[in-house]
Design a protein around this motif. Sequence first.
Motif, mmCIF file in Angstrom:
data_model
loop_
_atom_site.group_PDB
_atom_site.id
_atom_site.type_symbol
_atom_site.label_atom_id
_atom_site.label_comp_id
_atom_site.label_asym_id
_atom_site.label_seq_id
_atom_site.Cartn_x
_atom_site.Cartn_y
_atom_site.Cartn_z
ATOM 1 N N TYR A 28 88.251 25.251 -47.693
ATOM 2 C CA TYR A 28 88.835 24.300 -48.646
ATOM 3 C C TYR A 28 90.064 24.951 -49.281
ATOM 4 O O TYR A 28 89.994 26.100 -49.722
ATOM 5 C CB TYR A 28 87.823 23.946 -49.740
ATOM 6 N N CYS A 30 93.163 24.025 -52.201
ATOM 7 C CA CYS A 30 93.637 23.061 -53.190
ATOM 8 C C CYS A 30 95.007 22.534 -52.766
ATOM 9 O O CYS A 30 95.932 23.304 -52.532
ATOM 10 C CB CYS A 30 93.752 23.703 -54.558
ATOM 11 N N CYS A 212 88.121 18.875 -57.259
ATOM 12 C CA CYS A 212 87.967 19.773 -56.108
ATOM 13 C C CYS A 212 86.489 20.093 -55.869
ATOM 14 O O CYS A 212 86.040 20.122 -54.720
ATOM 15 C CB CYS A 212 88.767 21.051 -56.305
ATOM 16 N N HIS A 237 91.745 27.022 -63.027
ATOM 17 C CA HIS A 237 91.249 26.005 -62.090
ATOM 18 C C HIS A 237 90.070 26.498 -61.236
ATOM 19 O O HIS A 237 89.019 25.863 -61.181
ATOM 20 C CB HIS A 237 92.396 25.511 -61.207
ATOM 21 N N HIS A 238 90.253 27.639 -60.560
ATOM 22 C CA HIS A 238 89.175 28.079 -59.661
ATOM 23 C C HIS A 238 87.963 28.592 -60.424
ATOM 24 O O HIS A 238 86.823 28.398 -60.001
ATOM 25 C CB HIS A 238 89.717 29.131 -58.685
ATOM 26 N N GLU A 241 86.176 25.485 -61.200
ATOM 27 C CA GLU A 241 85.529 24.913 -60.004
ATOM 28 C C GLU A 241 84.202 25.642 -59.726
ATOM 29 O O GLU A 241 83.178 25.013 -59.451
ATOM 30 C CB GLU A 241 86.422 25.083 -58.756
HETATM 31 ZN ZN LIG Z 1 91.267 22.798 -56.533
#
Ligand SMILES: [Zn+2]
Length: 482
Positions: A28, A30, A212, A237-238, A241
């Motif tokens: 995956y 982004c 995500c 962000h990560h 996630e």
């Molecule tokens: Zn993402």
Amino acid sequence: MVEIRLRNSMTRKVERLEPIDPENVRMYVCGPTVYERAHLGNARPAVVFDVLFRLLRHVYGADHVTYVRNFTDVDDKINARAAETGRPISEITSETIAWYLEDMGALGVLEPTHMPRATAYIGAMIAMIGDLIAKGHAYEAEGHVLFSVGSYSNYGRLSGRSVDDMIAGARVEVAPWKRDPMDFVLWKPSDDSLPGWDSPWGRGRPGWHIECSAMAHELLGESFDIHGGGNDLLFPHHENEIAQSACAHPEGGFAKIWMHNEMLQVEGKKMSKSLGNFFTVRELLEQGIPGEVIRFVFLSTHYSKPMDWTQKKAEEAERTLLNWRTLIARLGVDAVADILRAPSINEEFFSALSDDLNSPGGRAILSNLASKVRAGDSHAAKELYGSMLLLGLDLNRDGILEILVAQIHDGKQRLNTQGEHSEKIGTLVAARGEAKKAKRFDEADRIRDALARAGVEVVDTPDGAIWTIGRGFDPAKLEGLL
Ligand SMILES: [Zn+2]
């Protein structure tokens, strides 16, 4: 089985990739938030992870790799753009997605297996948020749903920061509905002017991070092999996630290896609109810099190092590509046909690429191969051609090798796709040669410049002048030159 080693940002070590399921290696990355043309920096992760995608397909088989790269098509930046321009959101996002695919295509980036649009997965996001509330990791407050950072003890593991550092270093939004300033938004209310979906918490829209997590879960499952993105996404962000996915699916583990590419600079400076060194991929392509040149320049720097884009590097890359093409073409018609029929990958080059995508090391090996080709080694040419293909660089793009070989070895052969223009170009190049011979240098230069304006490059070699289709070939500009 070949060993691929990748640097895992989570463990800060280079690790051997051991796929959860070698029949279905899953990655995956982004993708972009779609409201404007991709700038050069946006293209770097697309190219870096495209090379990894190609490597994985080569090792595990094209049908055994699933690559997901999303489009964030619900976001406050998009809403702002729609408000500024008065255009419908769907028009802006669809147009930007088409631009993105066109621009990345020009850089030789393959389309991933899945390219989910966030708005097609709102139901999955709502379900995941509901699950997080039920498990005590999220709470509702004034139409918002927030993730409770304090409920996840591993928070900060990826970025290696303590919660105190994060509060000090990040621009944490303090809002009355937050229990803790670090808590982040999973869902927020939309008024009538904003896009919104019905949910148990009222009409609203998702926060960016949950998009995500939900799409990765829907398309790749609770655990998968690689998660990638630019290092500007590492925090928050990560980190967010991971918190969401690990809490919603505690058994899953989410991504095993986290990879981050470094940022891009231009002529040694951070790219920014205020410095006037900000440009989109499309602008570079329109200046006549071929997509393959941009790609080749990118791959001359390791993905984990800052990449400095310079005009000089672009010129060098373009020269190198033409030089390597010419060297191969000089081997002759039969050798070139054989190279195109059965390319192979150099083992040393493959090892470099498998060692945490060491593309600059790989490039040095390719330069050595080119030296062997210069000495007439056609096996080295097969390896140079095949290894470049693995990088997503086709030395026979638009039939260029065939054009070159036809000129060097047999002026009458017309194997190329620009065949209909070859005769005219050939005549002009010959006229330039005659002018040079007669020492009418002004005339020779005039012809060369006119050809250059039409996108035809003339190169003098020991075998005489040869030409190739270069920057922005425009056959219309050949009209009237004879
Ligand atoms: Zn993402």
